[in-house]
Write a protein that holds these residues in place. Structure first.
Motif, mmCIF file in Angstrom:
data_model
loop_
_atom_site.group_PDB
_atom_site.id
_atom_site.type_symbol
_atom_site.label_atom_id
_atom_site.label_comp_id
_atom_site.label_asym_id
_atom_site.label_seq_id
_atom_site.Cartn_x
_atom_site.Cartn_y
_atom_site.Cartn_z
ATOM 1 N N LYS A 105 0.831 -1.220 0.000
ATOM 2 C CA LYS A 105 0.000 0.000 0.000
ATOM 3 C C LYS A 105 0.857 1.258 0.000
ATOM 4 O O LYS A 105 0.354 2.369 -0.053
ATOM 5 C CB LYS A 105 -0.881 0.022 1.258
ATOM 6 N N ASP A 119 3.587 3.091 -5.342
ATOM 7 C CA ASP A 119 2.761 2.920 -6.540
ATOM 8 C C ASP A 119 3.523 2.098 -7.576
ATOM 9 O O ASP A 119 4.671 1.687 -7.346
ATOM 10 C CB ASP A 119 2.257 4.273 -7.074
ATOM 11 N N ARG A 146 7.100 5.035 -6.743
ATOM 12 C CA ARG A 146 7.037 6.232 -5.895
ATOM 13 C C ARG A 146 6.482 5.829 -4.522
ATOM 14 O O ARG A 146 5.499 5.087 -4.432
ATOM 15 C CB ARG A 146 6.127 7.280 -6.548
ATOM 16 N N CYS A 147 7.123 6.324 -3.466
ATOM 17 C CA CYS A 147 6.645 6.006 -2.118
ATOM 18 C C CYS A 147 5.513 6.956 -1.759
ATOM 19 O O CYS A 147 5.628 8.171 -1.907
ATOM 20 C CB CYS A 147 7.797 6.116 -1.117
ATOM 21 N N LEU A 148 4.394 6.384 -1.278
ATOM 22 C CA LEU A 148 3.202 7.183 -0.996
ATOM 23 C C LEU A 148 3.150 7.615 0.462
ATOM 24 O O LEU A 148 2.231 8.324 0.862
ATOM 25 C CB LEU A 148 1.946 6.364 -1.337
ATOM 26 N N ASP A 149 4.099 7.176 1.255
ATOM 27 C CA ASP A 149 4.064 7.478 2.688
ATOM 28 C C ASP A 149 5.360 8.180 3.108
ATOM 29 O O ASP A 149 6.425 7.547 3.152
ATOM 30 C CB ASP A 149 3.881 6.180 3.476
ATOM 31 N N GLU A 167 9.294 6.709 3.693
ATOM 32 C CA GLU A 167 10.405 7.183 2.853
ATOM 33 C C GLU A 167 11.523 7.749 3.732
ATOM 34 O O GLU A 167 12.710 7.482 3.503
ATOM 35 C CB GLU A 167 9.895 8.242 1.863
#
Ligand SMILES: Cc1cc2nc3c(=O)[nH]c(=O)nc-3n(C[C@H](O)[C@H](O)[C@H](O)COP(=O)(O)O)c2cc1C
Length: 211
Positions: free
Chosen positions: A145, A148, A152-155, A159
């Motif tokens: 989760k 993407d 790309r890290c969404l959190d 990161e």
């Protein structure tokens, strides 16, 4: 030789999350203009343990031998680190070329407990072969989760943690390896200037002189 690192991910699954997470640590190292080579284990022919080393094994041994340190990233597979990482370690020789090298560990898992078991087991094995495992390992839970498709890290917190692993490696090398290498080069150069500085330095690490 300058500072240079090697990194590898213990998943060869197409689109795997371990490599996506590792890419952040690699980016952090490169941002600081330090060299790091990523070994893609899906493209390296490794030998089964006990058989003569394949060309891939000899190549990764050379890379690790010449490296200042390594970042190992593993997925949590069946309550441990992946067999791909174990095979990588088996191919580093016995005794291992990892001995004496600082190693930073990153683990990712689909589950909410994270890669805690994978990292515990991997820490044990890396220590066993003589690597200096940095205390700050990073475990990422619920990894599917957090990234993407493009990696790309969404959190931001995740990161930050992963990038922090890279900076802890750089800090370790800066504080423990660079000073030693500089001193060795200085001593080998035949200059005796260092002795004067050492003798004049107030206390610090200077051992007491015999009476
Ligand atoms: C063989 C296998 C075993 C797995 N075992 C676990 C497990 O024990 N715990 C867990 O949280 N996830 C487990 N997973 C899911 C992985 O943690 C998940 O695929 C995650 O994305 C990291 O692997 P990847 O880098 O291959 O994507 C397993 C996946 C595979 C393929």
């Amino acid at each position: 030789m300058g500072i240079r690192f090697v990194a590898t991910a213990g998943s060869v699954r197409p689109g795997n999350f371990t490599s996506k997470a590792l890419a952040l640590a690699v980016d952090e190292i490169r941002k600081r203009e330090v060299e790091i080579e990523v070994i893609d284990l899906s493209r390296v022919h490794l030998s089964l343990p006990g058989l003569p080393p394949a060309e891939g094994a000899l190549r990764i041994r050379r890379l690790i031998s010449d490296a200042t340190g390594a970042i190992l990233a593993t997925p949590e597979y069946h309550g441990s680190y992946s067999s791909v990482i174990k095979l990588f370690i088996e191919n580093l020789g016995f005794p291992s070329v990892l001995a004496g090298k600082p190693v930073a560990l990153l683990g990712v898992a689909a589950g909410q407990i994270g890669a805690v078991k994978a990292l515990e087991h991997l820490r044990g094995v890396c220590s066993h072969v003589g690597a200096i495992v940095l205390p700050a390992v990073v475990s990422v839970a619920g990894v599917q989760k957090l990234f993407d498709e493009s990696g790309r890290c969404l959190d931001p917190a995740t990161e930050k943690n992963i990038r922090g692993l890279a900076t802890s490696m750089l800090d370790y090398v800066h504080n423990n390896v660079c000073a030693r290498v500089a001193m060795e080069e200085f001593v080998r150069s035949g200059s005796t200037e260092w002795m004067k500085h050492w003798a004049d330095s107030p206390g610090g690490n200077r051992p007491s002189r015999p009476a």
